[in-house]
Design an enzyme around this catalytic site. Structure first.
Site, PDB file in Angstrom:
ATOM      1  N   GLU A  17       0.522  -7.161  -2.774  1.00  0.00           N
ATOM      2  CA  GLU A  17      -0.412  -6.459  -2.845  1.00  0.00           C
ATOM      3  C   GLU A  17      -1.633  -6.929  -3.194  1.00  0.00           C
ATOM      4  OE1 GLU A  17       0.845  -4.080  -0.935  1.00  0.00           O
ATOM      5  OE2 GLU A  17       2.282  -3.263  -2.394  1.00  0.00           O
ATOM      6  N   ASP A  25      -2.475  -9.724   1.365  1.00  0.00           N
ATOM      7  CA  ASP A  25      -2.957 -10.260   2.168  1.00  0.00           C
ATOM      8  C   ASP A  25      -4.096 -10.323   3.267  1.00  0.00           C
ATOM      9  OD1 ASP A  25      -3.606  -7.648   2.526  1.00  0.00           O
ATOM     10  OD2 ASP A  25      -2.276  -7.326   4.417  1.00  0.00           O
ATOM     11  N   GLY A  38       2.045   4.948   1.885  1.00  0.00           N
ATOM     12  CA  GLY A  38       2.927   3.669   1.925  1.00  0.00           C
ATOM     13  C   GLY A  38       3.268   2.428   2.346  1.00  0.00           C
ATOM     14  N   SER A  42       3.347   2.273   6.085  1.00  0.00           N
ATOM     15  CA  SER A  42       2.531   1.874   7.005  1.00  0.00           C
ATOM     16  C   SER A  42       3.341   2.855   8.188  1.00  0.00           C
ATOM     17  CB  SER A  42       2.788   0.336   7.149  1.00  0.00           C
ATOM     18  OG  SER A  42       2.458  -0.138   6.329  1.00  0.00           O
ATOM     19  N   SER A  43       3.113   4.023   8.177  1.00  0.00           N
ATOM     20  CA  SER A  43       3.013   5.142   9.535  1.00  0.00           C
ATOM     21  C   SER A  43       2.238   3.870  10.686  1.00  0.00           C
ATOM     22  CB  SER A  43       2.926   5.733   9.201  1.00  0.00           C
ATOM     23  OG  SER A  43       1.954   6.475   8.483  1.00  0.00           O
ATOM     24  N   ASP A  67       1.092  -5.192   7.654  1.00  0.00           N
ATOM     25  CA  ASP A  67       1.970  -4.343   8.280  1.00  0.00           C
ATOM     26  C   ASP A  67       2.313  -4.732   9.393  1.00  0.00           C
ATOM     27  OD1 ASP A  67       0.834  -3.313   5.966  1.00  0.00           O
ATOM     28  OD2 ASP A  67       0.154  -1.845   6.047  1.00  0.00           O
ATOM     29  N   TYR A  89     -10.817   0.517  -0.662  1.00  0.00           N
ATOM     30  CA  TYR A  89      -9.591  -1.156  -0.113  1.00  0.00           C
ATOM     31  C   TYR A  89     -10.794  -1.625   0.493  1.00  0.00           C
ATOM     32  CZ  TYR A  89      -6.742  -3.628   3.229  1.00  0.00           C
ATOM     33  OH  TYR A  89      -5.947  -4.542   3.887  1.00  0.00           O
TER      34      TYR A  89
END
Length: 383
Positions: free
Chosen positions: A31, A34, A120, A122-123, A168, A218
């Site tokens: 997590e 990336d 969480g 990733s829609s 994602d 983020y």
């Protein structure tokens, strides 16, 4: 879901569309690595964004968001960010394809899905990846799946305003049934690891907390990681990201770091190693070691990267005393969303009962509990 999307399309546009879907994803471990060019281990799941699409010959992009019952239309010559938030995920994909020199004629599109928003899974990536895959197919654009993932990622950067890594979108496009994918975010090479789930299940528990802080924090974490890289580059110009950094590098120059930046960087370096170790554990079918790595990941995210929240922590702590839970951790950007749990199949009912008796969402409800099946990536559906 497919019937609803197709029926809505026929009602609105009066013709038969092609139908596509792209999945949401879980991330078993890895997590916030990336965007630091590290390692991740996602898998596509059986929750999808669905698209009914057909060229219209009108010089217009006509979108209908079935879940919101909202429309958005724009001429093909006017692709720019919109005040309609959901439309930006679609417009961003078109904009990136146009920037690659592709002609994207007008089309009609109805989309909707069952990937929970803000959980969480990733829609947003499912929407971007699904549209990218569909347009690539319909117009014969010739992009590879990895190129489509990069297009979808840039759409999120430039139109949605989130500087996400590629995980994602990669998972949504490359998913493989019964496999997790260990992705090297620097080289974009990946390796599938079979995840034999005969005796275990992946179960998500939704805190009911929408991660409203996630976008701002983020981007702040990205800045903190970059600050650490900038310090270490002065001593080794081959260091371009935290992927190039060792724990010794961090320890040798610890005095130059603020405590926060040092902890952020140390977490990422340790998490990368956990992903590598997780791949080895799966190769050996060693779920116990895999689960311990999941817990270590959560503690690092909670204490060092500081992206957890009390609700996520409570759900993970609940599992620590349950010997039928192999591993548990927060998943996604943080500050809400879901925990991901690997649970022995013989005890799923027991696990569900325990969660429902010991955790309520902030509005006092029983949490959403989702059992995931690992699925394939974006695809054309025959209906």
């Amino acid at each position: 879901m497919v019937e609803r999307i197709v029926s809505t399309f026929k009602d609105r546009f009066g013709s038969d569309p092609l139908v596509f879907r792209a999945p949401g994803r879980v991330n078993l471990i890895g997590e916030h690595t990336d965007y630091n060019n590290g390692f991740v281990m996602p898998a596509a799941i059986n929750r999808y964004a669905y698209f009914a699409i057909k060229p219209n010959g009108l010089g217009l992009y006509r979108f209908h968001a079935a879940d919101f019952r909202r429309d958005y239309t724009t001429p093909v010559y006017k692709i720019e960010p919109s005040n309609t938030h959901w439309a930006n995920y679609l417009l961003g994909v078109i904009a990136q394809m146009v920037a690659e020199g592709k002609d994207i004629p007008g089309f009609d599109c109805v989309f909707g899905g069952d990937v929970p928003i803000g959980a969480g899974m990733s829609s947003s990536a499912a929407i971007e990846s699904g549209l990218a895959f569909a347009l690539n197919h319909i117009y014969g654009l010739g992009f590879t799946r990895m190129q489509l993932a990069q297009i979808a990622q840039r759409a999120e950067h430039e139109y949605a305003g989130v500087k996400c890594g590629i995980m994602d979108q990669f998972a949504s496009l490359h998913g493989k049934q019964n496999h997790v994918l260990q992705l090297d975010c620097r080289s974009l090479e990946f390796e599938p690891f079979e995840l034999n789930m005969d005796n275990h299940s992946i179960i998500l528990v939704n805190t009911g907390v929408k991660h409203s802080l996630a976008s701002s924090e983020y981007n702040k974490r990205r800045q903190e990681c970059q600050a650490g890289v900038d310090i270490l580059k002065k001593y080794n110009n081959s260091i371009q990201s935290l992927r190039d950094v060792t724990i010794n590098d961090l320890n040798n120059h610890k005095r130059e770091f603020s405590s926060k930046v040092w902890e952020r960087c140390l977490y990422v370096v340790e998490e990368n190693q956990r992903v590598v170790n997780a791949g080895k554990a799966l190769t050996q079918k060693d779920f116990e070691s895999f689960g311990k790595l999941m817990y270590q990941s959560h503690y690092g995210l909670r204490d060092m990267y500081e992206v957890s929240c009390p609700e996520l922590d409570k759900l993970v702590e609940l599992t620590e005393k349950l010997d039928y839970v192999v591993g548990s951790r927060m998943m996604g950007g943080g500050f809400g969303g879901c925990t991901i749990n690997v649970v022995k199949n013989a005890h799923i009912d027991e696990f569900t009962k325990c969660v429902k008796e010991n955790y309520k969402t902030p509005d006092g409800k029983i949490p959403q509990i989702i059992t995931c099946v690992i699925s394939n990536g974006a695809e054309l559906l025959v209906y």
